[in-house]
Design a protein around this motif. Structure first.
Motif, PDB file in Angstrom:
ATOM      1  N   UNK A  36       0.815  -1.219   0.000  1.00 14.98           N
ATOM      2  CA  UNK A  36       0.000   0.000   0.000  1.00 14.98           C
ATOM      3  C   UNK A  36       0.845   1.265   0.000  1.00 14.98           C
ATOM      4  N   UNK A  37       2.081   1.149   0.447  1.00 16.30           N
ATOM      5  CA  UNK A  37       2.905   2.327   0.667  1.00 16.30           C
ATOM      6  C   UNK A  37       4.352   2.044   0.301  1.00 16.30           C
ATOM      7  N   UNK A  38       5.130   3.120   0.188  1.00  7.21           N
ATOM      8  CA  UNK A  38       6.571   3.007   0.019  1.00  7.21           C
ATOM      9  C   UNK A  38       7.250   3.631   1.229  1.00  7.21           C
ATOM     10  N   UNK A  39       8.518   3.286   1.422  1.00  8.23           N
ATOM     11  CA  UNK A  39       9.197   3.705   2.630  1.00  8.23           C
ATOM     12  C   UNK A  39      10.628   4.125   2.330  1.00  8.23           C
ATOM     13  N   UNK A  40      11.123   5.043   3.158  1.00  9.07           N
ATOM     14  CA  UNK A  40      12.551   5.303   3.231  1.00  9.07           C
ATOM     15  C   UNK A  40      13.008   4.722   4.564  1.00  9.07           C
ATOM     16  N   UNK A  41      13.833   3.688   4.489  1.00  6.99           N
ATOM     17  CA  UNK A  41      14.236   3.004   5.718  1.00  6.99           C
ATOM     18  C   UNK A  41      15.441   2.121   5.443  1.00  6.99           C
ATOM     19  N   UNK A  42      16.124   1.751   6.501  1.00  6.65           N
ATOM     20  CA  UNK A  42      17.155   0.733   6.440  1.00  6.65           C
ATOM     21  C   UNK A  42      16.531  -0.566   6.935  1.00  6.65           C
ATOM     22  N   UNK A  43      16.288  -1.491   6.015  1.00 12.63           N
ATOM     23  CA  UNK A  43      15.606  -2.722   6.381  1.00 12.63           C
ATOM     24  C   UNK A  43      16.570  -3.834   6.784  1.00 12.63           C
ATOM     25  N   UNK A  44      17.835  -3.503   7.010  1.00 12.30           N
ATOM     26  CA  UNK A  44      18.785  -4.510   7.474  1.00 12.30           C
ATOM     27  C   UNK A  44      18.403  -4.965   8.887  1.00 12.30           C
ATOM     28  N   UNK A  45      18.545  -6.259   9.143  1.00 12.20           N
ATOM     29  CA  UNK A  45      18.158  -6.778  10.459  1.00 12.20           C
ATOM     30  C   UNK A  45      18.849  -8.108  10.704  1.00 12.20           C
ATOM     31  N   UNK A  46      18.779  -8.554  11.949  1.00  9.81           N
ATOM     32  CA  UNK A  46      19.341  -9.834  12.351  1.00  9.81           C
ATOM     33  C   UNK A  46      18.269 -10.912  12.156  1.00  9.81           C
ATOM     34  N   UNK A  47      18.454 -11.860  11.223  1.00 10.90           N
ATOM     35  CA  UNK A  47      17.430 -12.881  10.983  1.00 10.90           C
ATOM     36  C   UNK A  47      17.239 -13.846  12.143  1.00 10.90           C
ATOM     37  N   UNK A  48      18.124 -13.781  13.157  1.00  8.53           N
ATOM     38  CA  UNK A  48      17.951 -14.646  14.331  1.00  8.53           C
ATOM     39  C   UNK A  48      16.910 -14.119  15.305  1.00  8.53           C
ATOM     40  N   UNK A  49      16.463 -12.879  15.117  1.00 12.44           N
ATOM     41  CA  UNK A  49      15.382 -12.345  15.960  1.00 12.44           C
ATOM     42  C   UNK A  49      14.104 -13.154  15.724  1.00 12.44           C
ATOM     43  N   UNK A  50      13.282 -13.284  16.774  1.00 17.29           N
ATOM     44  CA  UNK A  50      11.994 -13.967  16.602  1.00 17.29           C
ATOM     45  C   UNK A  50      11.144 -13.266  15.548  1.00 17.29           C
ATOM     46  N   UNK A  51      11.097 -11.952  15.650  1.00 15.50           N
ATOM     47  CA  UNK A  51      10.298 -11.197  14.693  1.00 15.50           C
ATOM     48  C   UNK A  51      10.532  -9.705  14.836  1.00 15.50           C
ATOM     49  N   UNK A  52      10.284  -8.981  13.776  1.00 17.96           N
ATOM     50  CA  UNK A  52      10.399  -7.526  13.756  1.00 17.96           C
ATOM     51  C   UNK A  52       9.141  -6.938  13.131  1.00 17.96           C
ATOM     52  N   UNK A  53       8.734  -5.787  13.651  1.00 22.64           N
ATOM     53  CA  UNK A  53       7.576  -5.081  13.116  1.00 22.64           C
ATOM     54  C   UNK A  53       7.984  -3.631  12.923  1.00 22.64           C
ATOM     55  N   UNK A  54       7.933  -3.163  11.690  1.00 24.74           N
ATOM     56  CA  UNK A  54       8.377  -1.801  11.418  1.00 24.74           C
ATOM     57  C   UNK A  54       7.263  -0.804  11.737  1.00 24.74           C
ATOM     58  N   UNK A  55       7.661   0.285  12.405  1.00 22.44           N
ATOM     59  CA  UNK A  55       6.694   1.276  12.876  1.00 22.44           C
ATOM     60  C   UNK A  55       7.222   2.681  12.609  1.00 22.44           C
ATOM     61  N   UNK A  56       6.306   3.648  12.686  1.00 17.43           N
ATOM     62  CA  UNK A  56       6.694   5.056  12.636  1.00 17.43           C
ATOM     63  C   UNK A  56       5.773   5.848  13.551  1.00 17.43           C
ATOM     64  N   UNK A  57       6.336   6.881  14.192  1.00 20.87           N
ATOM     65  CA  UNK A  57       5.519   7.759  15.013  1.00 20.87           C
ATOM     66  C   UNK A  57       4.584   8.581  14.138  1.00 20.87           C
ATOM     67  N   UNK A  58       3.319   8.688  14.557  1.00 23.66           N
ATOM     68  CA  UNK A  58       2.335   9.466  13.809  1.00 23.66           C
ATOM     69  C   UNK A  58       1.614  10.408  14.760  1.00 23.66           C
ATOM     70  N   UNK A  59       1.096  11.508  14.208  1.00 24.02           N
ATOM     71  CA  UNK A  59       0.393  12.486  15.036  1.00 24.02           C
ATOM     72  C   UNK A  59      -0.973  11.985  15.480  1.00 24.02           C
ATOM     73  N   UNK A  60      -1.686  11.294  14.590  1.00 25.71           N
ATOM     74  CA  UNK A  60      -3.013  10.785  14.915  1.00 25.71           C
ATOM     75  C   UNK A  60      -3.019   9.267  14.760  1.00 25.71           C
ATOM     76  N   UNK A  61      -2.753   8.522  15.825  1.00 30.54           N
ATOM     77  CA  UNK A  61      -2.659   7.062  15.720  1.00 30.54           C
ATOM     78  C   UNK A  61      -4.004   6.342  15.677  1.00 30.54           C
ATOM     79  N   UNK A  62      -5.116   7.058  15.797  1.00 34.52           N
ATOM     80  CA  UNK A  62      -6.434   6.406  15.882  1.00 34.52           C
ATOM     81  C   UNK A  62      -6.788   5.631  14.612  1.00 34.52           C
ATOM     82  N   UNK A  63      -6.165   5.973  13.486  1.00 27.33           N
ATOM     83  CA  UNK A  63      -6.477   5.298  12.222  1.00 27.33           C
ATOM     84  C   UNK A  63      -5.549   4.122  11.945  1.00 27.33           C
ATOM     85  N   UNK A  64      -4.667   3.793  12.901  1.00 28.33           N
ATOM     86  CA  UNK A  64      -3.661   2.765  12.661  1.00 28.33           C
ATOM     87  C   UNK A  64      -3.649   1.723  13.774  1.00 28.33           C
ATOM     88  N   UNK A  65      -3.155   0.538  13.428  1.00 26.46           N
ATOM     89  CA  UNK A  65      -2.744  -0.391  14.455  1.00 26.46           C
ATOM     90  C   UNK A  65      -1.448   0.110  15.062  1.00 26.46           C
TER      91      UNK A  65
END
Length: 356
Positions: free
Chosen positions: A132-161
């Motif tokens: 749905x969207x595009x991002x500017x980010x560094x998606x490098x990560x450690x694959x040994x982690x259980x899981x990662x969820x990418x997030x961003x701070x928003x002014x009005x979070x009521x429309x988001x999980x």
């Protein structure tokens, strides 16, 4: 009763590539894109071009380029988009050195259901990315982690999980679109799981037990179950979140992508300029003719298009389209269209004839 991926989901096609790699990329993209009409009447939203490439292609390229290993497979979950779209998606995957798979979601039953439509591809290390969207980010990560969820701070979070984290930066809560403030860390729609089989099992559990939220099977419910069983999810950081939900947002995203990639040459060598100027950054496809015009900055023009007697900035013109006598900004014109006019802003879809 086990979920049958063929009802209401089907595997539509799969490329012949059989190589063994170590990551799978799952891309749900079955939404109709109604907020982007008329441009999505003929083309699904993830295939709308931004700076000359479909949204989903840019997403797949960015994720595969950021991952330090090799992507084994890219699986797309689509609606009834037709064989031409399925072929294009397979070509996108194979162009990135991965096997391409296409699954169909017959009914819009939520994020968890959409991902489970690709059940046959859910194994090993998996990235799930909603197109749905595009991002500017560094998606490098450690694959040994259980899981990662990418997030961003928003002014009005009521429309988001959103998520909440503890003092160790481990996610403690997943909350879907709360009307009261819980957190301003919005889930952007990109996830990493180090065990695709476990993800599939948890998604299956939701469907088997008919666990729904607001009438749909939600991925956040599966994430909560996984967390309760001991999995540790950590947040990933997004530098910039580029929406592609409506015309205004797509035009702005086109501008930002051109700006971010301004050091790359995105103007075809066969561009024909007749008493015309191109002000960078711009993306101009093959076999384009610009006459008696000023184009740019932040303009994308698709292959085989023509611009005559016009001034155009901050706009998207798709392929096989003719624009003349125009003074446009913040506009979006589809493919196979003719536009003649003096409006300062316009949004018309494919196969349109528009004369003012």
């Amino acid at each position: 009763m086990q979920f049958d991926p063929f009802i209401p989901c089907t595997i539509k096609s799969i490329s012949k590539e059989k190589k063994k790699y170590n990551m799978k990329l799952i891309i749900p993209m079955a939404g109709r894109g109604s907020r982007l009409r008329p441009h999505t009447l003929t083309v699904p939203k993830p295939l709308i071009p931004v700076a000359g490439k479909p949204i989903v292609q840019r997403l797949a390229e960015d994720l595969t380029a950021s991952y330090s290993g090799q992507v084994e497979e890219i699986a797309f979950i689509i609606g009834d988009f037709g064989e031409a779209v399925e072929k294009q998606l397979i070509e996108i995957a194979e162009g990135l050195g991965a096997k391409g798979s296409v699954y169909r979601q017959e009914k819009p039953l939520g994020t968890a259901h959409a991902i489970l439509c690709a059940a046959d591809s859910l194994s090993g290390n998996c990235i799930v990315a909603f197109a749905d969207t595009l991002f500017k980010a560094n998606f490098s990560f450690d694959p040994n982690e259980d899981g990662l969820i990418w997030v961003q701070k928003v002014e009005d979070p009521s429309a988001f999980g959103v998520i909440k984290v503890d003092e160790n930066n481990v996610i403690t809560d997943f909350v879907e679109k709360s009307p009261t403030f819980v957190s301003d860390l919005a889930i952007v729609g990109i996830y990493y799981f180090n065990d695709g089989e476990n993800l599939k099992k948890e998604l299956q559990y939701l469907l088997d037990n008919d666990i729904m939220d607001r009438g749909e099977y939600q991925l956040t419910n599966a994430l909560e179950n996984m967390k309760q069983k001991g999995m540790k999810f950590k947040p990933g950081k997004i530098d910039e979140w580029l929406d592609c939900g409506n015309k205004k947002a797509v035009v702005y995203t086109n501008q930002r992508v051109l700006e971010l990639k301004k050091d790359q040459n995105m103007v075809s060598d066969d561009l024909k300029l007749n008493h015309a100027i191109v002000i960078p950054p711009c993306m101009i496809g093959k076999n384009v003719v610009i006459s008696n015009s000023v184009v740019g900055p932040y303009v994308s023009i698709g292959d085989n298009s023509q611009v005559t007697d016009s001034v155009i900035s901050n706009s998207i013109i798709q392929h096989n389209t003719k624009v003349s006598s125009a003074n446009l900004a913040d506009s979006m014109i589809g493919s196979e269209s003719d536009y003649v006019g003096r409006k300062s802003e316009i949004s018309i879809g494919d196969y349109s004839n528009y004369i003012v």
